[in-house]
Design a protein around this motif. Structure first.
Motif, PDB file in Angstrom:
ATOM      1  N   GLU A   5       0.864  -1.177   0.000  1.00  0.00           N
ATOM      2  CA  GLU A   5       0.000   0.000   0.000  1.00  0.00           C
ATOM      3  C   GLU A   5       0.902   1.228   0.000  1.00  0.00           C
ATOM      4  OE1 GLU A   5      -3.185   0.208  -0.315  1.00  0.00           O
ATOM      5  OE2 GLU A   5      -3.612  -1.953  -0.239  1.00  0.00           O
ATOM      6  N   SER A   6       0.473   2.271  -0.715  1.00  0.00           N
ATOM      7  CA  SER A   6       1.406   3.364  -0.990  1.00  0.00           C
ATOM      8  C   SER A   6       0.936   4.696  -0.439  1.00  0.00           C
ATOM      9  CB  SER A   6       1.617   3.485  -2.497  1.00  0.00           C
ATOM     10  OG  SER A   6       0.378   3.704  -3.153  1.00  0.00           O
ATOM     11  N   SER A   7       1.859   5.656  -0.425  1.00  0.00           N
ATOM     12  CA  SER A   7       1.586   7.014   0.026  1.00  0.00           C
ATOM     13  C   SER A   7       1.408   7.921  -1.183  1.00  0.00           C
ATOM     14  CB  SER A   7       2.737   7.525   0.893  1.00  0.00           C
ATOM     15  OG  SER A   7       3.917   7.658   0.102  1.00  0.00           O
ATOM     16  N   TYR A   8       1.125   9.180  -0.922  1.00  0.00           N
ATOM     17  CA  TYR A   8       0.955  10.160  -1.999  1.00  0.00           C
ATOM     18  C   TYR A   8       2.325  10.661  -2.466  1.00  0.00           C
ATOM     19  CZ  TYR A   8      -0.468  14.393  -4.446  1.00  0.00           C
ATOM     20  OH  TYR A   8      -0.646  15.364  -5.388  1.00  0.00           O
ATOM     21  N   THR A   9       2.412  10.955  -3.738  1.00  0.00           N
ATOM     22  CA  THR A   9       3.633  11.510  -4.303  1.00  0.00           C
ATOM     23  C   THR A   9       3.266  12.479  -5.424  1.00  0.00           C
ATOM     24  OG1 THR A   9       5.771  10.989  -5.313  1.00  0.00           O
ATOM     25  CG2 THR A   9       3.904   9.619  -5.944  1.00  0.00           C
ATOM     26  N   HIS A  12      -3.413   4.127 -29.154  1.00  0.00           N
ATOM     27  CA  HIS A  12      -4.152   4.005 -27.901  1.00  0.00           C
ATOM     28  C   HIS A  12      -3.178   4.185 -26.736  1.00  0.00           C
ATOM     29  CE1 HIS A  12      -7.612   1.415 -29.799  1.00  0.00           C
ATOM     30  NE2 HIS A  12      -7.509   2.612 -30.328  1.00  0.00           N
ATOM     31  N   VAL A  13      -3.683   4.733 -25.638  1.00  0.00           N
ATOM     32  CA  VAL A  13      -2.852   4.986 -24.464  1.00  0.00           C
ATOM     33  C   VAL A  13      -3.587   4.503 -23.213  1.00  0.00           C
ATOM     34  CG1 VAL A  13      -1.603   6.706 -23.116  1.00  0.00           C
ATOM     35  CG2 VAL A  13      -1.871   7.024 -25.588  1.00  0.00           C
ATOM     36  N   HIS A  14      -2.943   3.630 -22.448  1.00  0.00           N
ATOM     37  CA  HIS A  14      -3.475   3.160 -21.171  1.00  0.00           C
ATOM     38  C   HIS A  14      -2.540   3.632 -20.057  1.00  0.00           C
ATOM     39  CE1 HIS A  14      -5.570  -0.465 -23.318  1.00  0.00           C
ATOM     40  NE2 HIS A  14      -6.086   0.712 -23.656  1.00  0.00           N
ATOM     41  N   VAL A  15      -3.101   4.160 -18.984  1.00  0.00           N
ATOM     42  CA  VAL A  15      -2.299   4.748 -17.909  1.00  0.00           C
ATOM     43  C   VAL A  15      -2.758   4.206 -16.565  1.00  0.00           C
ATOM     44  CG1 VAL A  15      -1.666   6.888 -16.733  1.00  0.00           C
ATOM     45  CG2 VAL A  15      -1.884   6.856 -19.223  1.00  0.00           C
ATOM     46  N   LYS A  16      -1.821   3.725 -15.786  1.00  0.00           N
ATOM     47  CA  LYS A  16      -2.125   3.224 -14.447  1.00  0.00           C
ATOM     48  C   LYS A  16      -2.582   4.369 -13.546  1.00  0.00           C
ATOM     49  CE  LYS A  16       0.192   1.369 -10.360  1.00  0.00           C
ATOM     50  NZ  LYS A  16       1.464   0.963  -9.785  1.00  0.00           N
ATOM     51  N   ALA A  17      -3.703   4.139 -12.842  1.00  0.00           N
ATOM     52  CA  ALA A  17      -4.256   5.180 -11.969  1.00  0.00           C
ATOM     53  C   ALA A  17      -4.049   4.888 -10.491  1.00  0.00           C
ATOM     54  CB  ALA A  17      -5.750   5.362 -12.246  1.00  0.00           C
ATOM     55  N   GLY A  18      -3.582   3.700 -10.131  1.00  0.00           N
ATOM     56  CA  GLY A  18      -3.349   3.375  -8.722  1.00  0.00           C
ATOM     57  C   GLY A  18      -1.929   3.698  -8.302  1.00  0.00           C
ATOM     58  N   GLY A  19      -1.668   3.660  -6.993  1.00  0.00           N
ATOM     59  CA  GLY A  19      -0.316   3.881  -6.487  1.00  0.00           C
ATOM     60  C   GLY A  19       0.220   5.253  -6.850  1.00  0.00           C
ATOM     61  N   GLU A  20       1.208   5.273  -7.731  1.00  0.00           N
ATOM     62  CA  GLU A  20       1.794   6.534  -8.207  1.00  0.00           C
ATOM     63  C   GLU A  20       0.942   7.177  -9.299  1.00  0.00           C
ATOM     64  OE1 GLU A  20       6.422   6.015  -8.541  1.00  0.00           O
ATOM     65  OE2 GLU A  20       5.478   4.067  -8.836  1.00  0.00           O
ATOM     66  N   GLY A  21      -0.337   6.883  -9.320  1.00  0.00           N
ATOM     67  CA  GLY A  21      -1.210   7.248 -10.431  1.00  0.00           C
ATOM     68  C   GLY A  21      -1.095   8.664 -10.931  1.00  0.00           C
ATOM     69  N   THR A  22      -1.065   9.654 -10.025  1.00  0.00           N
ATOM     70  CA  THR A  22      -0.988  11.049 -10.477  1.00  0.00           C
ATOM     71  C   THR A  22       0.318  11.314 -11.231  1.00  0.00           C
ATOM     72  OG1 THR A  22      -0.111  11.661  -8.294  1.00  0.00           O
ATOM     73  CG2 THR A  22      -2.475  11.896  -8.638  1.00  0.00           C
ATOM     74  N   VAL A  23       1.401  10.753 -10.729  1.00  0.00           N
ATOM     75  CA  VAL A  23       2.701  10.927 -11.381  1.00  0.00           C
ATOM     76  C   VAL A  23       2.717  10.219 -12.732  1.00  0.00           C
ATOM     77  CG1 VAL A  23       5.155  10.347 -11.228  1.00  0.00           C
ATOM     78  CG2 VAL A  23       3.947  11.233  -9.224  1.00  0.00           C
ATOM     79  N   ILE A  24       2.152   9.026 -12.773  1.00  0.00           N
ATOM     80  CA  ILE A  24       2.143   8.251 -14.014  1.00  0.00           C
ATOM     81  C   ILE A  24       1.300   8.951 -15.074  1.00  0.00           C
ATOM     82  CG2 ILE A  24       1.464   6.033 -15.018  1.00  0.00           C
ATOM     83  CD1 ILE A  24       2.155   4.759 -12.317  1.00  0.00           C
ATOM     84  N   PRO A  80      -2.009  -5.338  -9.778  1.00  0.00           N
ATOM     85  CA  PRO A  80      -2.668  -6.513  -9.225  1.00  0.00           C
ATOM     86  C   PRO A  80      -2.168  -6.918  -7.840  1.00  0.00           C
ATOM     87  CG  PRO A  80      -0.959  -7.203 -10.722  1.00  0.00           C
ATOM     88  CD  PRO A  80      -0.943  -5.689 -10.731  1.00  0.00           C
ATOM     89  N   TRP A  81      -1.104  -6.301  -7.355  1.00  0.00           N
ATOM     90  CA  TRP A  81      -0.457  -6.782  -6.136  1.00  0.00           C
ATOM     91  C   TRP A  81      -1.060  -6.218  -4.853  1.00  0.00           C
ATOM     92  CZ3 TRP A  81       1.974  -4.110 -10.101  1.00  0.00           C
ATOM     93  CH2 TRP A  81       2.209  -2.758  -9.878  1.00  0.00           C
ATOM     94  N   THR A  82      -1.844  -5.152  -4.909  1.00  0.00           N
ATOM     95  CA  THR A  82      -2.473  -4.619  -3.696  1.00  0.00           C
ATOM     96  C   THR A  82      -3.812  -5.311  -3.473  1.00  0.00           C
ATOM     97  OG1 THR A  82      -3.446  -2.818  -4.989  1.00  0.00           O
ATOM     98  CG2 THR A  82      -1.364  -2.370  -3.883  1.00  0.00           C
ATOM     99  N   ASP A  83      -4.227  -5.392  -2.197  1.00  0.00           N
ATOM    100  CA  ASP A  83      -5.484  -6.061  -1.818  1.00  0.00           C
ATOM    101  C   ASP A  83      -5.515  -7.497  -2.313  1.00  0.00           C
ATOM    102  OD1 ASP A  83      -6.483  -3.670  -0.648  1.00  0.00           O
ATOM    103  OD2 ASP A  83      -7.031  -2.957  -2.644  1.00  0.00           O
ATOM    104  N   CYS A  84      -4.381  -8.140  -2.288  1.00  0.00           N
ATOM    105  CA  CYS A  84      -4.268  -9.522  -2.768  1.00  0.00           C
ATOM    106  C   CYS A  84      -3.658 -10.378  -1.658  1.00  0.00           C
ATOM    107  CB  CYS A  84      -3.396  -9.569  -4.023  1.00  0.00           C
ATOM    108  SG  CYS A  84      -3.176 -11.231  -4.710  1.00  0.00           S
ATOM    109  N   PRO A  85      -4.472 -11.110  -0.893  1.00  0.00           N
ATOM    110  CA  PRO A  85      -3.948 -11.921   0.221  1.00  0.00           C
ATOM    111  C   PRO A  85      -2.870 -12.902  -0.207  1.00  0.00           C
ATOM    112  CG  PRO A  85      -6.340 -11.764   0.350  1.00  0.00           C
ATOM    113  CD  PRO A  85      -5.948 -11.156  -0.964  1.00  0.00           C
ATOM    114  N   ALA A  86      -3.028 -13.515  -1.373  1.00  0.00           N
ATOM    115  CA  ALA A  86      -2.025 -14.483  -1.818  1.00  0.00           C
ATOM    116  C   ALA A  86      -0.680 -13.811  -2.070  1.00  0.00           C
ATOM    117  CB  ALA A  86      -2.507 -15.186  -3.087  1.00  0.00           C
ATOM    118  N   PHE A  87      -0.694 -12.585  -2.584  1.00  0.00           N
ATOM    119  CA  PHE A  87       0.564 -11.879  -2.815  1.00  0.00           C
ATOM    120  C   PHE A  87       1.189 -11.444  -1.489  1.00  0.00           C
ATOM    121  CE2 PHE A  87       3.354  -8.408  -4.174  1.00  0.00           C
ATOM    122  CZ  PHE A  87       4.003  -9.004  -5.240  1.00  0.00           C
ATOM    123  N   GLU A  88       0.370 -11.051  -0.546  1.00  0.00           N
ATOM    124  CA  GLU A  88       0.891 -10.703   0.776  1.00  0.00           C
ATOM    125  C   GLU A  88       1.567 -11.909   1.424  1.00  0.00           C
ATOM    126  OE1 GLU A  88      -2.007  -8.802   3.246  1.00  0.00           O
ATOM    127  OE2 GLU A  88      -2.694  -7.478   1.635  1.00  0.00           O
TER     128      GLU A  88
END
Length: 450
Positions: free
Chosen positions: A27-31, A75-87, A140-148
């Motif tokens: 889980e991440s912080s704001y940047t 086409h352009v796909h952009v990640k919105a989670g984690g560092e989303g604003t920076v990305i 896919p790695w956040t909120d994933c018990p198996a990854f934790e």
């Protein structure tokens, strides 16, 4: 093979402020973005333009419109989670370099007036953001018990413990330069991110930091992230970041190969994690162990679809990687090949490991735990469930209220004093064969109300 049919580019974001990730669950912080990060991404966009949109380049995509963007081809796909604003900011800067302002981006009005888009013909390229709550392909790695659990297993492994013990002297030396942050191997990412960020942005800090300390921090962070985001099994949970983005890779290659589909350039702007997993899944780290590390800011991984030379009429995949803003693309080979791999073989070897849906991701992450589907389902599913409960409560309340009003009226009617003239016979009024007709819905023939 110089006939490039199209390309998929996975790009990492540019420079930013400090970014904390929880070592146990990521889980991440704001940047925030920096001007340096925007410049890095813009430089990458210009590089990609010179590589794929210049007729003098051996990787030139001949049929791609290069002056004014055709949104059917790009086409352009952009990640919105984690560092989303920076990305997102990095994607905007990259696109400014990929499709710079062009005076031809104009319109002639009915009165003969010519209007050029702002900033000398700025080109607005549509961006599709990928939010983790409804699409797990880019985070896919956040909120994933198996990854934790995978993270916990890495920390408890004999190799990790031995590395932590060997790194004791470094963590003792760096303690005075991280200001209270935990100095453990588990926290290696956050230590490196803080040290490198301050080294870039804080002049006083840069003058105080001992030589080689940031290089050591980078080495332990590389070890840490490579252990977390890889797996000995190609389909293992450690490769989750690569397995979810893989569906977009394969799907885009198939679309580019299909003559009836206009797609020729797909950009996926994301964070560093999928790079590590893909390098392992494609067996590129076996011949190139330096790839088992964190890619630099504004790095790019390209999958080019190329048409083979006559008489061979097959499509091949060429993989290129550019680590940061310095240097050029370098070609790498997948699955031990010494040359480009045929598209059919590439897809055949890797497609069974791709995670193609939200349900598949949920099943892998929950490991069959009961109740997991509801807890990590999409926001729409949760909203629908809440709405249904509220609707049921509302209907029950209306039913109780109607009963109360009916009883109150009956009681008032029975206690009211009547005069003789109050009794009016209604037997002379016309009677309808449908006593409740007034309560029926007025529907068109053939339409059944629901």
């Amino acid at each position: 093979m110089t006939d490039v049919l199209g390309v998929l580019v996975i790009a990492r974001n540019g420079d930013r402020t400090e970014y904390y990730q929880d070592p146990k669950n990521y889980e991440s912080s704001y940047t925030e973005s920096t001007a340096l990060g925007a410049a890095e991404s813009h430089q990458l966009g210009s590089f990609l333009r010179s590589t794929y949109m210049s007729s003098s380049s051996p990787s030139y995509i001949e049929k791609l419109k290069t002056d004014l963007v055709d949104t059917h081809e790009v086409h352009v796909h952009v990640k919105a989670g984690g560092e989303g604003t920076v990305i997102f900011d990095s994607a905007i800067a990259l696109l400014q370099g990929l499709f710079p302002p062009n005076p031809a981006n104009k319109i002639v009005l009915a009165n003969g007036t010519t209007v050029i888009a702002p900033l000398g013909g700025y080109q607005y390229v549509p961006i599709e953001t990928v939010e983790p709550f409804n699409d797990r392909s880019l985070e896919p790695w956040t909120d994933c018990p198996a990854f934790e659990q995978h993270i916990s297993n890495v920390y408890s492994s004999p190799e990790f413990k031995a590395t932590a013990q060997a790194a004791g002297s470094f963590f003792g030396a760096v303690r005075d330069y991280v200001f209270g942050r935990p100095t453990t191997l588990e926290n290696a990412w956050n230590i490196y991110d803080y040290v490198s960020t301050e080294l870039s942005h804080n002049k006083t800090y840069a003058h105080r930091l001992p030589p080689t300390l940031v290089e050591q921090a980078r080495g332990f962070a590389d070890y840490h992230e490579n252990a977390i985001f890889s797996d000995k099994d190609v389909g293992g949970i450690g490769n989750l970041a690569g397995r979810t983005i893989l569906h977009s890779v394969l799907n885009s290659l198939q679309r580019i190969a299909f003559n009836g589909d206009p797609l020729q350039f797909l950009l996926i702007e994301t964070s560093y994690q999928p790079f590590i997993s893909l390098f392992h899944m494609l067996e590129m780290t076996k011949e190139n162990p330096e790839l088992a590390s964190i890619p630099n800011y504004a790095s790019a991984l390209a999958f080019e679809l190329r048409r083979g030379p006559p008489p061979e009429d097959r499509d091949f995949v060429r993989i290129k990687f550019k680590n940061g803003t310095n240097g050029d693309f370098e070609t790498f080979h997948a699955f031990g090949h010494k040359n480009d791999i045929s598209a059919t073989e590439f897809i055949y070897k890797i497609r069974n490991y791709a995670i193609t849906s939200q349900k598949q991701w949920a099943a892998i992450c929950n490991s069959g735990l009961e109740g997991g589907w509801f807890q990590i389902g999409s926001q729409n599913e949760v909203s629908s469930t809440v709405f249904a409960i509220l609707a049921a409560v509302f209907l029950l309340g209306m039913f109780v209220l109607s009963k109360f009003v009916k009883n109150a009226r009956a009681k008032a009617q029975s206690t009211r004093i009547r005069l003789a003239d109050d009794e009016v016979s209604q037997s002379h009024l016309p009677q309808s064969p449908y006593p409740n007709y007034g309560t029926l819905l007025n529907v068109r023939p053939g339409i059944v109300p629901f």
